[in-house]
Write a protein that holds these residues in place. Structure first.
Motif, short mmCIF file in Angstrom:
data_model
loop_
_atom_site.label_atom_id
_atom_site.label_comp_id
_atom_site.label_asym_id
_atom_site.label_seq_id
_atom_site.Cartn_x
_atom_site.Cartn_y
_atom_site.Cartn_z
N GLU A 158 0.93 4.36 -2.79
CA GLU A 158 0.83 5.80 -2.51
C GLU A 158 2.03 6.55 -3.11
O GLU A 158 1.88 7.65 -3.65
CB GLU A 158 0.76 6.04 -1.01
CG GLU A 158 -0.53 5.56 -0.35
CD GLU A 158 -1.75 6.33 -0.83
OE1 GLU A 158 -1.63 7.28 -1.63
OE2 GLU A 158 -2.87 5.98 -0.41
N HIS B 125 0.83 -1.20 0.00
CA HIS B 125 0.00 0.00 0.00
C HIS B 125 0.87 1.26 0.00
O HIS B 125 0.54 2.26 -0.66
CB HIS B 125 -0.92 0.01 1.22
CG HIS B 125 -1.98 -1.05 1.17
ND1 HIS B 125 -2.66 -1.38 0.02
CD2 HIS B 125 -2.49 -1.86 2.15
CE1 HIS B 125 -3.53 -2.34 0.28
NE2 HIS B 125 -3.44 -2.65 1.56
N ARG B 126 1.97 1.24 0.75
CA ARG B 126 2.88 2.39 0.76
C ARG B 126 3.47 2.63 -0.63
O ARG B 126 3.55 3.78 -1.09
CB ARG B 126 4.00 2.15 1.77
CG ARG B 126 4.97 3.33 1.88
CD ARG B 126 6.14 3.00 2.78
NE ARG B 126 6.96 1.93 2.25
CZ ARG B 126 8.03 1.43 2.87
NH1 ARG B 126 8.39 1.92 4.04
NH2 ARG B 126 8.72 0.45 2.33
N ASP C 62 0.05 12.08 3.59
CA ASP C 62 -0.42 11.75 4.95
C ASP C 62 -0.67 10.25 5.09
O ASP C 62 -0.34 9.65 6.12
CB ASP C 62 -1.69 12.53 5.28
CG ASP C 62 -1.42 14.01 5.47
OD1 ASP C 62 -0.23 14.38 5.63
OD2 ASP C 62 -2.38 14.80 5.45
N HIS C 63 -1.28 9.67 4.06
CA HIS C 63 -1.54 8.22 4.13
C HIS C 63 -0.23 7.44 4.11
O HIS C 63 -0.07 6.45 4.84
CB HIS C 63 -2.42 7.79 2.95
CG HIS C 63 -2.94 6.39 3.09
ND1 HIS C 63 -3.33 5.63 2.01
CD2 HIS C 63 -3.12 5.61 4.19
CE1 HIS C 63 -3.73 4.45 2.44
NE2 HIS C 63 -3.61 4.41 3.76
N MET C 64 0.73 7.88 3.30
CA MET C 64 2.02 7.21 3.24
C MET C 64 2.73 7.31 4.60
O MET C 64 3.33 6.33 5.08
CB MET C 64 2.89 7.84 2.16
CG MET C 64 4.24 7.15 1.97
SD MET C 64 5.34 8.06 0.84
CE MET C 64 5.74 9.48 1.87
N SER C 65 2.65 8.47 5.24
CA SER C 65 3.28 8.65 6.55
C SER C 65 2.63 7.75 7.60
O SER C 65 3.32 7.15 8.45
CB SER C 65 3.18 10.11 6.99
OG SER C 65 3.82 10.96 6.06
N TYR C 66 1.30 7.63 7.53
CA TYR C 66 0.60 6.73 8.46
C TYR C 66 1.04 5.28 8.25
O TYR C 66 1.28 4.55 9.23
CB TYR C 66 -0.91 6.86 8.24
CG TYR C 66 -1.70 5.74 8.88
CD1 TYR C 66 -1.95 5.72 10.25
CD2 TYR C 66 -2.19 4.68 8.11
CE1 TYR C 66 -2.66 4.69 10.84
CE2 TYR C 66 -2.90 3.65 8.69
CZ TYR C 66 -3.13 3.65 10.05
OH TYR C 66 -3.82 2.63 10.63
N LEU C 67 1.16 4.87 7.00
CA LEU C 67 1.58 3.50 6.70
C LEU C 67 3.00 3.25 7.19
O LEU C 67 3.31 2.17 7.71
CB LEU C 67 1.49 3.23 5.20
CG LEU C 67 0.07 3.19 4.61
CD1 LEU C 67 0.13 3.13 3.09
CD2 LEU C 67 -0.70 1.99 5.16
N TYR D 65 -3.01 14.38 0.56
CA TYR D 65 -3.76 13.16 0.89
C TYR D 65 -2.84 11.94 0.84
O TYR D 65 -2.80 11.12 1.77
CB TYR D 65 -4.92 12.97 -0.07
CG TYR D 65 -5.98 14.05 0.01
CD1 TYR D 65 -6.35 14.60 1.24
CD2 TYR D 65 -6.62 14.51 -1.14
CE1 TYR D 65 -7.32 15.58 1.32
CE2 TYR D 65 -7.59 15.50 -1.08
CZ TYR D 65 -7.94 16.04 0.15
OH TYR D 65 -8.89 17.01 0.23
N HIS D 66 -2.10 11.82 -0.26
CA HIS D 66 -1.24 10.66 -0.43
C HIS D 66 -0.06 10.69 0.55
O HIS D 66 0.35 9.64 1.06
CB HIS D 66 -0.73 10.59 -1.87
CG HIS D 66 -1.82 10.44 -2.89
ND1 HIS D 66 -2.84 9.54 -2.75
CD2 HIS D 66 -2.04 11.09 -4.07
CE1 HIS D 66 -3.66 9.62 -3.79
NE2 HIS D 66 -3.20 10.56 -4.59
#
Length: 315
Positions: A145, A141-142, A226-231, A223-224
């Protein structure tokens, strides 16, 4: 067929119910049959365990039906000799498909010793396997992104990928964060962002980031990002848990890490998938076949045909 087990049970597993068929009696006579249906709730499975114990069952077989076999295995593990059967190897006769007949068929096969159990590792290895497989998913998933960020940068005519080998390295992340924040990047500021090991010149990098980025691009990048950082944080937490579970297997990790091309992450995956007790496999050939790297045999009319290696379903 010659019977080999005096008291055994076959379980036909479903999401809400499990049908149990027990065969018991002398090996030289026709066995007696007892059939019951239980709920797959914890209360129901404990009742199943008590019922099997009352009938003095020694061996229990069930099919590897999705994930529905796992809670039953967890309840019965330690009290009975459990056998997990490959569904392709124990198919019943066509036209005789009912839950009761399936359970009875499994019990008959087990009684005659005709079912070879699938490999199910110990509980700690199963926990490790869940973590390593989830880590693989999160890394995938990372990467997705990161690919989306690549596409947006190209759409904004920002050519960072042409001057940096990895835009998610130290220099790339600093520049991307500045772009996300809408900062005006001057030459002096850019020089502070770029790591000294970067091969590209400051002029080339400045030309590469001189694009036509709009507010929409920044929003999508955010958006991408922040999601990458969360992952990445989730992967880091997973790595810590995996490292804790690997504590009893430091010696095995070091041995695997010594193989060319195998790092500690790959060593963790090997242990999670195969365990550390190689005695569960009859030979190295069986291990290769179980891992799906050995082709099967397909011969007809004296001619051998090509067979691709088959990847078995791992539990």
């Amino acid at each position: 067929m010659e019977a080999m087990i005096e008291r055994c049970a076959g379980l036909d597993v479903h999401q809400e119910t499990v049908v149990a068929c027990v065969l018991f009696g002398p090996l030289d006579k026709k066995p007696k049959t007892s059939i019951e249906t239980f709920s797959t709730t914890t209360t129901g499975l404990l009742a199943l365990s008590d019922w099997l114990a009352t009938l003095q069952v020694s061996d229990v077989v069930m099919e590897s039906t999705g994930v529905y076999w796992k809670p039953i295995w967890n309840i019965l593990e330690g009290s009975f000799h459990l056998v997990l059967a490959n569904a392709r190897h124990v198919k019943n006769v066509p036209g005789r498909k009912t839950d009761v007949k399936d359970a009875e068929w499994l019990a008959k096969l087990l009684r005659c010793g005709l079912i070879e159990s699938n490999f199910v590792p110990p509980e700690d290895i199963r926990n490790l396997r869940d973590l390593t497989r989830y880590r693989k998913k999160l890394i995938h998933h990372r990467t997705s992104e990161q690919n989306r960020i690549h596409k947006i940068l190209q759409d904004a005519n920002i050519k960072l990928t042409s001057v940096l080998s990895d835009i998610f390295g130290v220099s790339g992340r600093r520049i991307l964060e500045a772009i996300l924040n809408g900062e005006k990047i001057e030459t002096d500021g850019l020089r502070k962002m770029v790591d000294w090991r970067t091969k590209a010149s400051i002029t080339d990098i400045a030309n590469a980031i001189n694009g036509r980025i709009r507010r929409h691009h920044r929003d999508m990048l955010r958006y991408h990002w922040d999601h990458m950082s969360y992952l990445e944080k989730a992967i880091e937490e997973l790595e810590k848990q995996i490292d804790q579970l690997l504590s009893p297997y430091r010696k095995e990790v070091e041995l695997l890490d010594g193989i060319p091309g195998v790092n500690k992450a790959a060593a963790a995956t090997f242990i999670a998938e195969m365990g550390v007790d190689m005695s569960v496999f009859k030979s190295a050939k069986h291990l290769a076949s179980w891992a799906g790297v050995s082709p099967g045999n397909y011969e007809s009319a004296g001619k051998k045909k090509r067979v691709k290696p088959h990847k078995e379903i791992k539990h």
